[in-house]
Design an enzyme around this catalytic site. Structure first.
Site, PDB file in Angstrom:
ATOM      1  N   GLU A 204      -5.633  -8.299  -0.285  1.00 59.99           N
ATOM      2  CA  GLU A 204      -6.297  -7.997   0.997  1.00 59.99           C
ATOM      3  C   GLU A 204      -7.772  -7.756   0.698  1.00 59.99           C
ATOM      4  O   GLU A 204      -8.101  -6.859  -0.083  1.00 59.99           O
ATOM      5  CB  GLU A 204      -5.709  -6.748   1.660  1.00 59.99           C
ATOM      6  CG  GLU A 204      -4.358  -6.972   2.284  1.00 59.99           C
ATOM      7  CD  GLU A 204      -3.894  -5.797   3.136  1.00 59.99           C
ATOM      8  OE1 GLU A 204      -4.735  -5.134   3.774  1.00 59.99           O
ATOM      9  OE2 GLU A 204      -2.680  -5.559   3.151  1.00 59.99           O
TER      10      GLU A 204
ATOM     11  N   GLU B 241       0.826  -1.228   0.000  1.00 56.40           N
ATOM     12  CA  GLU B 241       0.000   0.000   0.000  1.00 56.40           C
ATOM     13  C   GLU B 241       0.856   1.273   0.000  1.00 56.40           C
ATOM     14  O   GLU B 241       0.656   2.174   0.825  1.00 56.40           O
ATOM     15  CB  GLU B 241      -0.964   0.003   1.195  1.00 56.40           C
ATOM     16  CG  GLU B 241      -2.019  -1.068   1.091  1.00 56.40           C
ATOM     17  CD  GLU B 241      -3.123  -1.005   2.158  1.00 56.40           C
ATOM     18  OE1 GLU B 241      -3.010  -0.213   3.105  1.00 56.40           O
ATOM     19  OE2 GLU B 241      -4.097  -1.759   2.011  1.00 56.40           O
TER      20      GLU B 241
HETATM   21  O1  AHR Z   1      -5.030  -5.869   7.088  1.00 55.57           O
HETATM   22  C1  AHR Z   1      -4.890  -4.732   7.892  1.00 55.57           C
HETATM   23  C2  AHR Z   1      -4.189  -3.593   7.169  1.00 55.57           C
HETATM   24  O2  AHR Z   1      -5.018  -3.127   6.141  1.00 55.57           O
HETATM   25  C3  AHR Z   1      -2.907  -3.920   6.474  1.00 55.57           C
HETATM   26  O3  AHR Z   1      -1.808  -3.857   7.327  1.00 55.57           O
HETATM   27  C4  AHR Z   1      -2.814  -2.844   5.432  1.00 55.57           C
HETATM   28  O4  AHR Z   1      -2.117  -3.270   4.302  1.00 55.57           O
HETATM   29  C5  AHR Z   1      -4.244  -2.481   5.134  1.00 55.57           C
HETATM   30  O5  AHR Z   1      -4.462  -1.126   5.179  1.00 55.57           O
END
Ligand code: AHR
Length: 492
Positions: A290, A171
């Site tokens: 994610e 990210e």
């Molecule tokens: O999964 C929790 C967080 O969400 C992770 O660390 C990040 O990559 C995202 O913003």
């Protein structure tokens, strides 16, 4: 009435098993008190909780992303290798936690082996860069007569780990990220890092960071600029998305999942545009590494990180998932199957204790959250070839997401097992919808099972004491699909 027709000729793609991946970050109690707790009664000789391992194995997770997440952007992997009593304790700025580094890559590799899963390893491109990524790759994958490969051997791991999938940071478009970068800065760094890593080990695949979510102000331009720099060296671009029902509007929550269609189509389109501009014959696909629901305790977490920082393994991101969250996750999985021509990897974020399907009680048992089940069903029955079903269903209006179909469905045919599975969600709250299912071209099936999650209470949750949300099962094709239900219809 909903008419679902499935024709064997309407193939979307062979599904990559890694569509059912997950994620363990050094965050909260995911690692410590999650997968690793030497003093727990179920701990094995390496300190891993066997009760957790059993539940992870039940999910058949093919790949687990590690060690972050936001954590990785200031991670010094060397802190977590070698003799445990010499490991450095370091402040993790992402989650304002004290990291003991008792678990590092060597321990995680052992755990992954026991869990029957592969590792998707992330490198720190926030506060570090190309040289450290190369050192880590050498430590993990090489068997040469060189410093870092020898260091691993000297730590007792004679054989290389052979990690095939590598994330170029995490990210990096987010201004919350330690070492956040502009698209140009990041694109160049990701390109040069992936290029050098592949010079060291040409068997690896690399994932560049796409946008942290679809509403990022730079969504679209970020992907284009990063790909213009990195297209030739990477194999996937990432997407991340979390869902929430902050207003208590369940039908709208169910409808919000349709944004995944736009997200995936847009990112795939940008990949193809850059491919055309470069005259490349390689296709960059999507790693949706994610995804989940995440909202139940975000305010408490912010408060805890502000007022009570630097604890070891604090309770963070411990969402207690509801019945409706499970339905939403089922909808997301249906979308990934339907986009499996471009989404090759997806990671449920996360796996244990932190926004997770598996929870642990410190001195008690490991248990299944509501969201455990759609993931389990998709992982067990969603492998094979995705077929695009034709779904003839009414629509209903929602408050923020327009008019959406009553039913959303996907189908997966596994030729080896001669098994067809239809996944369907009734996303209305009040209609029992009669189902007419027709199949074409599959030959004969002898048995049909219907597995389902149904509840009239959208806010039902599970706990260590009581798993109130768990699947039911009947024989035969269901005559109707109940309101707000997750359905898996398996023909064998
Ligand atoms: O999964 C929790 C967080 O969400 C992770 O660390 C990040 O990559 C995202 O913003």
């Amino acid at each position: 009435m909903a008419k679902i027709s499935i024709d064997i000729n309407n193939v979307i793609s062979k599904i990559d098993d890694r569509l059912y991946g997950s994620f363990i970050e050094h965050l909260g109690r995911a690692v410590y008190e999650g997968i690793y707790q030497p003093e727990h009664e179920s701990a094995d000789e390496d300190g891993f909780r066997k009760d957790v391992l059993e539940l992870v194995k039940e999910l058949h997770v093919p790949v687990v992303r590690y060690p972050g997440g936001n954590f990785v952007s200031n991670y010094f992997w060397e802190d977590g290798v070698g003799p445990k009593d010499k490991r450095r304790r370091r402040l993790d700025l992402a989650w304002r936690t004290l990291e003991t580094n008792e678990v590092g890559i060597s321990e995680f590799y052992k755990w992954a082996k026991k869990a029957g899963t592969d590792i998707m390893m992330a490198v720190n491109l926030g506060t570090r860069g190309l040289p450290d990524a190369l050192n880590l790759l050498e430590y993990c994958n090489l068997d040469t007569d060189s410093y870092y490969a020898a260091l691993r051997r000297s730590h007792g791991d004679k054989e290389p780990y052979g990690i095939k999938l590598w994330c170029m940071g995490n990210e990096m478009d987010g201004d919350w990220q330690v070492g956040h970068k502009t698209a140009k800065e990041y694109g160049r760094l990701a390109a040069q890092t992936a290029k050098a890593m592949k010079l060291m080990d040409d068997s690896i695949e690399c994932v560049a960071c796409g946008s942290a979510h679809i509403n990022m102000p730079t969504f679209g331009t970020w992907e284009r600029e990063v790909l213009e720099e990195a297209y030739d060296y990477i194999d996937y671009i990432s997407c991340h998305q979390y869902f929430s029902n902050k207003t208590g509007d369940t039908e709208d929550f169910f409808a919000s999942i349709d944004s995944l269609d736009d997200f995936i189509n847009t990112v795939a389109g940008i990949c193809d545009e850059v491919k055309a501009a470069k005259g490349s014959d390689k296709t960059v696909n999507i790693s949706f590494d994610e995804w989940n629901c995440w909202y139940h305790v975000t305010e408490e977490d912010d408060e805890r990180m502000k007022k009570d920082p630097w604890g070891v393994a604090p309770h963070l991101l411990e969402d207690n998932y509801t019945f409706e969250d499970a339905v939403v996750n089922g909808l997301a999985l249906i979308k990934f199957m339907k986009h499996s021509d471009r989404v090759k990897i997806a990671c449920l974020a996360q796996l244990v204790n932190v926004i997770a399907p598996i929870m642990t009680d410190k001195d008690g048992k490991a248990w299944r959250q509501t969201i455990f089940y759609p993931f389990l069903h998709a992982s067990l029955y969603g492998r094979g070839t995705a077929i695009m079903p034709s779904v003839d269903t009414e629509k209903h209006p929602t408050s923020k997401h327009g008019s959406v179909t009553d039913i959303e469905a996907s189908a997966v045919y596994n030729e080896d097992k001669h098994r067809l599975t239809v996944f369907a969600v009734n996303r209305t709250l009040d209609k029992h919808i009669p189902l007419e299912l027709s199949l074409k071209g599959f030959g004969e099936f002898k048995n049909v099972r219907h597995i389902f999650l149904e509840s009239s209470d959208m806010l039902l949750t599970n706990s260590g004491a009581d798993e109130k949300v768990s699947p039911g099962e009947r024989d035969g094709i269901p005559e109707t699909l109940s309101p707000a239900s997750w359905n898996v219809i398996i023909f064998t």
